[in-house]
Structures are given as C-alpha cells and as structure tokens.
Scaffold this motif. Structure first.
Motif, PDB file in Angstrom:
ATOM      1  N   ASN A 215       2.699   1.843  -3.283  1.00 14.78           N
ATOM      2  CA  ASN A 215       1.773   2.344  -4.305  1.00 14.78           C
ATOM      3  C   ASN A 215       1.394   3.800  -4.091  1.00 14.78           C
ATOM      4  O   ASN A 215       0.961   4.472  -5.024  1.00 14.78           O
ATOM      5  N   CYS A 216       1.518   4.306  -2.880  1.00 13.57           N
ATOM      6  CA  CYS A 216       1.186   5.699  -2.594  1.00 13.57           C
ATOM      7  C   CYS A 216       2.379   6.631  -2.779  1.00 13.57           C
ATOM      8  O   CYS A 216       2.235   7.837  -2.620  1.00 13.57           O
TER       9      CYS A 216
ATOM     10  N   PRO B 208      -8.783   3.515  -1.964  1.00 14.37           N
ATOM     11  CA  PRO B 208      -8.109   2.380  -1.329  1.00 14.37           C
ATOM     12  C   PRO B 208      -9.006   1.705  -0.298  1.00 14.37           C
ATOM     13  O   PRO B 208      -9.831   2.362   0.337  1.00 14.37           O
TER      14      PRO B 208
ATOM     15  N   VAL C 225      -5.369   2.840  -5.484  1.00  7.73           N
ATOM     16  CA  VAL C 225      -4.730   4.132  -5.219  1.00  7.73           C
ATOM     17  C   VAL C 225      -4.984   5.090  -6.379  1.00  7.73           C
ATOM     18  O   VAL C 225      -5.345   6.255  -6.177  1.00  7.73           O
TER      19      VAL C 225
ATOM     20  N   TYR D  21       0.843  -1.199   0.000  1.00 12.44           N
ATOM     21  CA  TYR D  21       0.000   0.000   0.000  1.00 12.44           C
ATOM     22  C   TYR D  21       0.878   1.248   0.000  1.00 12.44           C
ATOM     23  O   TYR D  21       0.673   2.178  -0.784  1.00 12.44           O
ATOM     24  N   THR D  22       1.873   1.283   0.878  1.00 14.60           N
ATOM     25  CA  THR D  22       2.750   2.443   0.970  1.00 14.60           C
ATOM     26  C   THR D  22       3.521   2.653  -0.322  1.00 14.60           C
ATOM     27  O   THR D  22       3.627   3.775  -0.811  1.00 14.60           O
TER      28      THR D  22
ATOM     29  N   TYR E 199      -3.733   9.583   2.416  1.00 13.18           N
ATOM     30  CA  TYR E 199      -2.345   9.219   2.135  1.00 13.18           C
ATOM     31  C   TYR E 199      -2.178   8.888   0.650  1.00 13.18           C
ATOM     32  O   TYR E 199      -1.221   9.321   0.008  1.00 13.18           O
ATOM     33  N   ALA E 200      -3.110   8.141   0.084  1.00 11.08           N
ATOM     34  CA  ALA E 200      -3.056   7.800  -1.340  1.00 11.08           C
ATOM     35  C   ALA E 200      -3.150   9.067  -2.187  1.00 11.08           C
ATOM     36  O   ALA E 200      -2.418   9.225  -3.171  1.00 11.08           O
ATOM     37  N   HIS E 201      -4.028   9.990  -1.801  1.00 13.99           N
ATOM     38  CA  HIS E 201      -4.191  11.242  -2.538  1.00 13.99           C
ATOM     39  C   HIS E 201      -2.907  12.074  -2.481  1.00 13.99           C
ATOM     40  O   HIS E 201      -2.485  12.648  -3.485  1.00 13.99           O
TER      41      HIS E 201
ATOM     42  N   ARG F 227      -0.271  10.599  -4.807  1.00 13.18           N
ATOM     43  CA  ARG F 227      -0.647  10.835  -6.203  1.00 13.18           C
ATOM     44  C   ARG F 227      -0.429  12.299  -6.590  1.00 13.18           C
ATOM     45  O   ARG F 227       0.062  12.599  -7.673  1.00 13.18           O
TER      46      ARG F 227
ATOM     47  N   CYS G 234      -3.767  -3.093  -5.406  1.00 17.31           N
ATOM     48  CA  CYS G 234      -3.535  -1.921  -4.574  1.00 17.31           C
ATOM     49  C   CYS G 234      -3.262  -0.705  -5.454  1.00 17.31           C
ATOM     50  O   CYS G 234      -3.780   0.391  -5.199  1.00 17.31           O
ATOM     51  N   HIS G 235      -2.487  -0.894  -6.503  1.00 18.79           N
ATOM     52  CA  HIS G 235      -2.167   0.197  -7.420  1.00 18.79           C
ATOM     53  C   HIS G 235      -3.444   0.756  -8.063  1.00 18.79           C
ATOM     54  O   HIS G 235      -3.624   1.974  -8.141  1.00 18.79           O
TER      55      HIS G 235
END
Length: 199
Positions: free
Chosen positions: A42-43, A86, A81, A39-40, A157-159, A162, A77-78
């Motif tokens: 991918n972020c 997520p 994200v 996850y991390t 976190y994903a935002h 990105r 996961c990718h």
C-alpha cells in the motif's frame, strides 16, 4: 483511524486458521507477515493490483477461501496510508521487554518480515548489510530505539510512497511508461531468497 482485524469475523477466522496452520503450504505468508506485506504494498509509489501480489502470498488455490479477509485488510491499510495515518495492527503491537519482539514467531517480527518481503517485491529497498549495525550499540539498545520510532517510521514510509506516486502522476504518459518498463522484472527469482518469482 483504527485498524480492525474483526470487520468480518468469519472471514478473519478462516484467514488466521489457514495462515497459522501447520499444514499450510510452505510458501504461504503467516498472518502477521501478511499484515506487514500489505502495508508495504500500500505504500508503493505505484498502484500494485491485487492480481499482481496475491499469487506471491499464497502458493495455491486455497487463497480463494480467505480472499475476502485479505482484501478487507488491504482496503483498511490502503485507507490509512491515503489518510497519512497508518496504524500498527493490534495483534502486532510491540511488547516489553523490547527484545521479545525480535524472537522467532513474535507477531512484530513476523510483521517486519512481511514488510521486508513486500519492500523487496516493489524494489525500493537497498540490500541490508550487517555493517549498518555500528557505533558501539548493542542489539538490545537498537531494539529499544526501533520501538521508540516505529509509529513515526510507518507514517514517514507511507508519506514517501504517496509522494512518489503523486510525482509519477505528474510525468508525461511516455515518460511514465518508460520508467515503469525500466523497473519491470519478468520471471526472475525474488532477491529475498524465498524462491518466489516476480511476475
């Protein structure tokens, strides 16, 4: 979007058996740590190729036996994200009472550990300090608060990752190369204390 840990049952069975085995190599992530780590990664504001992070997950050649499942999890996961949606893997879902999520071996605690390993790996985190736990709140109250904001925190976190990636794309190629060079770390030990090396 639904997180599926069963899209290739045989591959996932091999991965779970390997990562939960008592005889797995010492520096190998557990299954739930792997989920948090992916996850991390991918972020990250920069694309990190599997060739860069795969050696950090597995200390030996046995990774080839489970690479299909790892790449499937990475791909899922990718997609989440990139879509801005997520989802916590079902096997890591928080349980009640909240403190049970912070016990050694708890899936969510392992996911969080993998997240931190990945976060340190991409050098976005500042050092965690015990002084951050102030204000008269008990650890149990903090645990309740964490569970209440977990989904929003994952999306934020994903935002953030990105948005940083998009900002980097807008830099001139020379500026981008200079920025990447400033953060490149060669053959230094991971600051998390795992003994693993950055490459």
């Amino acid at each position: 979007m639904i997180f599926s840990e069963n899209s290739s049952p045989e591959a996932f069975d091999r991965l779970r058996s390997f990562s939960e085995s008592a005889v797995r190599p010492e520096d190998t992530l557990t299954y739930h740590e792997l989920l948090g780590f992916l996850y991390t990664i991918n972020c990250s504001p920069e694309m990190i190729s599997p060739g860069e992070w795969m050696p950090m997950i597995f200390a030996n050649e046995e990774a080839n036996l489970v690479a299909e499942a790892i790449m499937a999890l990475y791909g899922q996961c990718h997609q989440q994200v990139l879509a801005g949606s997520p989802v916590m893997p079902p096997s890591c879902a928080p349980v009640l009472p909240a403190m049970d999520n912070f016990c050694d071996g708890a899936p969510l605690a392992q996911w969080a550990n993998g997240f931190l390993i990945g976060h340190t790996y991409i050098e976005l985190a500042e050092a965690y300090s015990e002084e951050m736990l102030v204000g008269g709140r008990s650890i149990a109250q903090l645990a309740e608060s964490v569970l209440n904001v977990l989904d929003d925190a994952m999306a934020s976190y994903a935002h953030m990752g990105r948005a940083l990636y998009i900002a980097m794309l807008e830099l001139e190629p020379g500026e981008r190369a200079q920025m990447v060079a400033e953060y490149a770390v060669q053959d230094e030990c991971c600051p998390c204390g795992s003994g693993r090396r950055f490459s």
